[in-house]
Design an enzyme around this catalytic site. Structure first.
Site, PDB file in Angstrom:
ATOM      1  N   TRP A 111      -0.182  13.891  10.906  1.00 55.37           N
ATOM      2  CA  TRP A 111       0.204  14.284   8.995  1.00 55.37           C
ATOM      3  C   TRP A 111       0.504  15.460   8.903  1.00 55.37           C
ATOM      4  O   TRP A 111      -0.195  16.287   8.002  1.00 55.37           O
ATOM      5  CB  TRP A 111      -1.237  14.582   8.693  1.00 55.37           C
ATOM      6  CG  TRP A 111      -1.875  12.495   8.575  1.00 55.37           C
ATOM      7  CD1 TRP A 111      -2.409  11.867   9.649  1.00 55.37           C
ATOM      8  CD2 TRP A 111      -1.378  10.764   8.011  1.00 55.37           C
ATOM      9  NE1 TRP A 111      -2.239  10.276  10.109  1.00 55.37           N
ATOM     10  CE2 TRP A 111      -1.843   9.794   8.255  1.00 55.37           C
ATOM     11  CE3 TRP A 111      -0.784  10.673   6.828  1.00 55.37           C
ATOM     12  CZ2 TRP A 111      -1.623   7.892   8.231  1.00 55.37           C
ATOM     13  CZ3 TRP A 111      -0.912   9.315   5.979  1.00 55.37           C
ATOM     14  CH2 TRP A 111      -1.732   8.327   7.019  1.00 55.37           C
ATOM     15  N   ASP A 137       1.417   4.251  -1.534  1.00 56.60           N
ATOM     16  CA  ASP A 137       1.063   5.301  -2.946  1.00 56.60           C
ATOM     17  C   ASP A 137       2.005   5.796  -2.673  1.00 56.60           C
ATOM     18  O   ASP A 137       2.693   6.022  -2.102  1.00 56.60           O
ATOM     19  CB  ASP A 137       0.166   6.021  -2.533  1.00 56.60           C
ATOM     20  CG  ASP A 137      -1.206   5.027  -2.114  1.00 56.60           C
ATOM     21  OD1 ASP A 137      -1.300   4.058  -1.067  1.00 56.60           O
ATOM     22  OD2 ASP A 137      -2.568   5.223  -2.863  1.00 56.60           O
ATOM     23  N   ASP A 194       1.400  -1.265  -0.164  1.00 56.14           N
ATOM     24  CA  ASP A 194      -0.108  -0.447  -0.119  1.00 56.14           C
ATOM     25  C   ASP A 194       1.080   1.693  -0.561  1.00 56.14           C
ATOM     26  O   ASP A 194       0.790   2.318   0.759  1.00 56.14           O
ATOM     27  CB  ASP A 194      -0.977   0.003   1.017  1.00 56.14           C
ATOM     28  CG  ASP A 194      -1.984   0.897   1.007  1.00 56.14           C
ATOM     29  OD1 ASP A 194      -1.935   1.188   0.352  1.00 56.14           O
ATOM     30  OD2 ASP A 194      -2.633   1.311   2.241  1.00 56.14           O
ATOM     31  N   ARG A 204       6.550   6.283  -0.313  1.00 59.55           N
ATOM     32  CA  ARG A 204       6.791   6.127   0.286  1.00 59.55           C
ATOM     33  C   ARG A 204       6.916   4.637   1.154  1.00 59.55           C
ATOM     34  O   ARG A 204       7.171   4.622   2.121  1.00 59.55           O
ATOM     35  CB  ARG A 204       5.007   5.663   0.285  1.00 59.55           C
ATOM     36  CG  ARG A 204       3.661   5.627   2.209  1.00 59.55           C
ATOM     37  CD  ARG A 204       2.196   6.184   1.107  1.00 59.55           C
ATOM     38  NE  ARG A 204       1.762   4.949   2.114  1.00 59.55           N
ATOM     39  CZ  ARG A 204       0.401   5.076   1.839  1.00 59.55           C
ATOM     40  NH1 ARG A 204      -0.126   5.881   1.582  1.00 59.55           N
ATOM     41  NH2 ARG A 204      -0.321   4.543   2.968  1.00 59.55           N
TER      42      ARG A 204
END
Lengths: 256, 526
Positions: free
Chosen positions: B452, B290, B288, B315
């Site tokens: 974030w 991305d 995952d 990432r």
């Protein structure tokens, strides 16, 4: 039979919008059952049509629409501690019927059947009514009054009717008529989108936006009266209904 | 004198239009795109607030966004008006006072999700709704000009991104790739909202790249979302956009192959939507990862030659440098210590894999974590220091997979990654020289690893960033020395900006439910 009841019965015939996981909420008969329950159990505080009284207004649209079904159910079932809203002993099925009625009461006008001639209403909007002097639809029109592009998609029918016939009953937030005399000698006439003791945000009659501080304002005249005229006596009953029909069909998403 | 300044602003406010050329200039007193400029550097030339006086910053205003729980928006600012989005909402504020001018709410939109910002062009501001409608509003009044649906929730799509204004078009993307929705990038007319072009990020049957998926099913349900804004080189007329992971996220057994154009950077002709080149960071991703940390466009001397470059912190834990004209891979640098899925990146830009790092039904430990070593929170680049300021996360996860037949649009991802309680994650802000990969300084951000938060860089040699404890921090861009901080008492899941009104510089950031604006303390003058 008042207009509100007529509308609610009309809703009962055509059915409320599909807004709930609950089967009861999809049942037109539930709306009517909820209306009867509301009249006997709730109207004492919330008013016969949900317009408020000792308890809050339940037909103002956003307050009910923003609450999810579970929140509404819990509020009715268990009451609201610290307020006068008591718990109820009604069985769950009847509580859901009450919520079905509340949802219908607050459904956007676009989602319900409204009598009247839409095309005739549009002609009134564009011409005789003079509405576009102050209101815009899809970017066409004035900015002294609220944008109406999504009026039917965002407001219940009762609010639209009220705004057309009794505009002074509820002044739209952010549209307070004002005249500001500036220390420069200039005078601005328009509506206040926002004001405090220290700042003023004004849109003038030409549609220009002014962001001002109190130090720039020599004198202010702020009125509580809506600049919008009542169409109670300006239009025939049929014309009123046609205009309301047209306004109820204004939905930003329907024109895509 | 003061009044004269105000009236100038007022006159401008009533008539000014945001032109494409204004956006080309990059940030100045305005902040006109999600990343501040087409280059995505998030670097402002403003220097009134600088490393020498940043300690004198103080709160100027706070605006509470009703109902907001997790603001992720980067505000945009034009001519003294700040525009900030929440889920299906756009609020226009006086950028000096925080007072609301107007608010738009779309209560007919399906569902609630985060929203990362607005675009501005002409006399309009644009936002996307959760259910993939592009909405154009009059920037002064908030009046609705049009609504255009560009994707259907019935096909698994949703939207969270800030739309991107380029010339006469508004570029939009989509979310839903984690449930299989096929990715695309679309350009809509800024005037009418009509679609001008659409580029699918998974090729159609028989098209180049379709051979990188072993099942035809995946060509319709392969993911590769486009849920973040991109960047743009006006000289090359190329959009640079990153794509999301292939689906199912954590099980690749049914999609053997590289799975183009997932986890990639794509360079797209802005006029036609034609794919000019692509570079895939993580072929056949099963973690995952991305590629959604946006591409930063920089012009640097690399190996003795001036180059047009694109930087991309991925990432997967590597910082990539590509030639943005051709897409040629130049360099990759590991920017986190906790990285064990690859031993490096080879000369062609392909990862040198460590065996046994794929997710398994019983769980496999791998680093970085599923949240990524970097993610969508904003990096910034200061041309004067030559440093990239990059929020990084040091964390590993246990990755699980399932061979269950994938079903789209139900949230099935082939299972996922779980954090390791004994190994809590840790954020670090790192200042990296992209040419050498050297970490020039780093700033620890202790906390629960729930932030974030991104960065903004200024010519005042200050880098502003959110930390992992709800603080907005200012540090010296050259040394990483702490200059100032302010506690919002809320988790920060957004990136700061800076702008100027009436000659005064402000720094603004969204916290979970509020917009905060800061400026220099002004002592009373007798």
């Amino acid at each position: 039979m008042n207009a509100m009841l007529t509308w609610i019965l009309l809703l009962a015939q055509v059915g409320p919008p599909d807004f709930s996981k609950s089967n009861l909420m999809k049942d037109p008969a539930s709306v009517e059952a909820g209306r009867r329950l509301f009249a006997s159990a709730c109207s004492g505080c919330h008013g016969p049509g949900g317009e408020g009284g000792r308890g809050p207004n339940l037909m103002s649209g956003r307050q009910v629409r923003r609450s999810d079904d579970a929140t509404l159910f819990n509020s009715v079932k268990n009451g609201l501690p610290g307020t006068d809203m008591p718990p109820t002993k009604l069985p769950d099925e009847q509580v859901w019927q009450l919520i079905a009625f509340l949802r219908a009461l607050n459904a956007p006008a676009y989602e319900v059947i409204v009598s009247g001639n839409e095309a005739a209403g549009r002609e009134i909007f564009l011409g005789k009514g003079g509405c576009m002097k102050c209101h815009a639809v899809s970017g066409q029109g004035g900015s002294l009054g609220p944008d109406l592009t999504n009026l039917g998609g965002s407001r219940p029918l009762n609010q639209i009717r009220e705004a057309v016939l009794e505009p002074n009953k509820r002044l739209a937030e952010g549209y307070q008529p004002a005249v500001l005399h500036l220390k420069s000698g200039k005078t601005l006439t328009g509506v206040l989108r926002d004001y405090t003791n220290y700042t003023f945000t004004l849109v003038d009659n030409a549609g220009s936006l002014y962001l001002l501080r109190d130090s720039e304002v020599a004198d202010r005249q702020i009125t509580q009266k809506s600049p919008m005229p009542s169409y109670q006596d300006k239009l025939t009953k049929q014309e009123q209904q046609d205009l309301i029909k047209y306004l109820s069909r204004l939905s930003a998403r329907s024109t895509e | 004198m003061r009044f004269g300044i105000w009236m100038t602003l007022l006159a401008a406010t009533s008539v000014a239009q945001v032109k494409y050329e204004d956006i080309l200039q990059g940030p100045n007193q305005h902040w006109l795109t999600y990343a501040g400029s087409y280059s995505g550097q998030r670097h402002s030339p403003l220097s009134q607030i600088n490393a020498a006086n940043a300690r004198n910053l103080t709160t100027k205003w706070v605006y509470h966004v009703p109902d907001a729980k997790k603001l992720e928006a980067t505000p945009i600012v034009y001519d003294g008006i700040l525009y900030v989005t929440n889920s299906n909402q756009l609020h226009a504020l006086d950028a000096r006072t925080g007072r609301r001018i107007w608010v738009y709410r779309d209560e007919q939109a399906e569902g609630q999700r985060v929203n990362r910002g607005a675009a501005i062009l002409g006399d309009r501001v644009y936002l996307v709704t959760t259910d993939c409608h592009l909405v154009a509003l009059h920037r002064k009044t908030g009046a609705i000009l049009w609504h255009k649906k560009y994707a259907d929730t019935k096909d698994g799509y949703f939207a969270t991104m800030a739309p991107f204004a380029v010339k006469d078009k508004i570029i939009v993307g989509m979310g839903g790739g984690d449930s299989g929705a096929r990715g695309f990038l679309a350009a809509m007319s800024a005037t009418t909202g009509e679609e001008v072009w659409r580029l699918w990020t998974i090729p159609g049957k028989g098209e180049p790249g379709s051979e990188t998926w072993s099942r035809e099913f995946s060509l319709k349900w392969g993911g590769a979302g486009t849920w973040l804004s991109g960047t743009y080189d006006p000289a090359l007329n190329l959009l640079y956009w990153t794509t999301g992971n292939p689906w199912p996220d954590f099980y690749g057994g049914d999609r053997a192959g590289a799975n183009l154009y997932s986890d990639s950077l794509i360079a797209v002709d802005a006029d036609t939507g034609k794919l000019k080149w692509y570079f895939q960071f993580t072929p056949h991703d099963t973690h995952d990862w991305d590629a959604q940390s946006w591409p930063v466009l920089v012009d640097l001397v690399y190996e003795g030659k001036p180059r047009k470059l694109v930087l991309h912190p991925n990432r997967n834990g590597f910082l990539y440098m590509l030639d943005r004209v051709t897409g040629q891979f130049l360099k990759a640098t590991q920017f986190v210590d906790k990285l064990d899925w690859a031993t490096g990146i080879d000369a062609q830009g392909r990862p040198v894999l460590v065996p046994g790092k794929d997710p398994t039904p019983g769980g496999t430990r791998a680093c970085p974590a599923v949240r990524g070593a970097a993610n969508w929170m904003s990096p910034s680049f200061n041309p004067a220091t030559g440093l990239l300021y990059l929020p990084t996360l040091e964390q590993c996860d246990i990755y699980f997979s399932s061979t269950k037949e994938p079903k789209p649009m139900i949230g099935f991802a082939g299972t996922g990654g779980e954090s390791i309680p004994a190994e809590p994650g840790k954020f670090m802000l790192r200042a990296i020289d992209p040419c050498t990969g050297r970490r020039v300084w780093e700033y620890g951000l202790p906390g629960p690893a729930t932030a974030w938060a991104g960065t903004v860089s200024t010519a005042g040699n200050v880098v502003f960033f959110g930390d992992d404890n709800g603080q907005l921090v200012a540090a010296d861009a050259r040394t990483g020395k702490h200059l100032w901080h302010f506690g919002t008492s809320q988790n920060i899941t957004a990136s700061p900006i800076t702008y100027s009104v009436d000659g005064k510089q402000y720094v603004a950031i969204c916290s979970a439910s509020d917009v905060f604006a800061f400026g220099l303390f002004e002592p009373a003058v007798e």
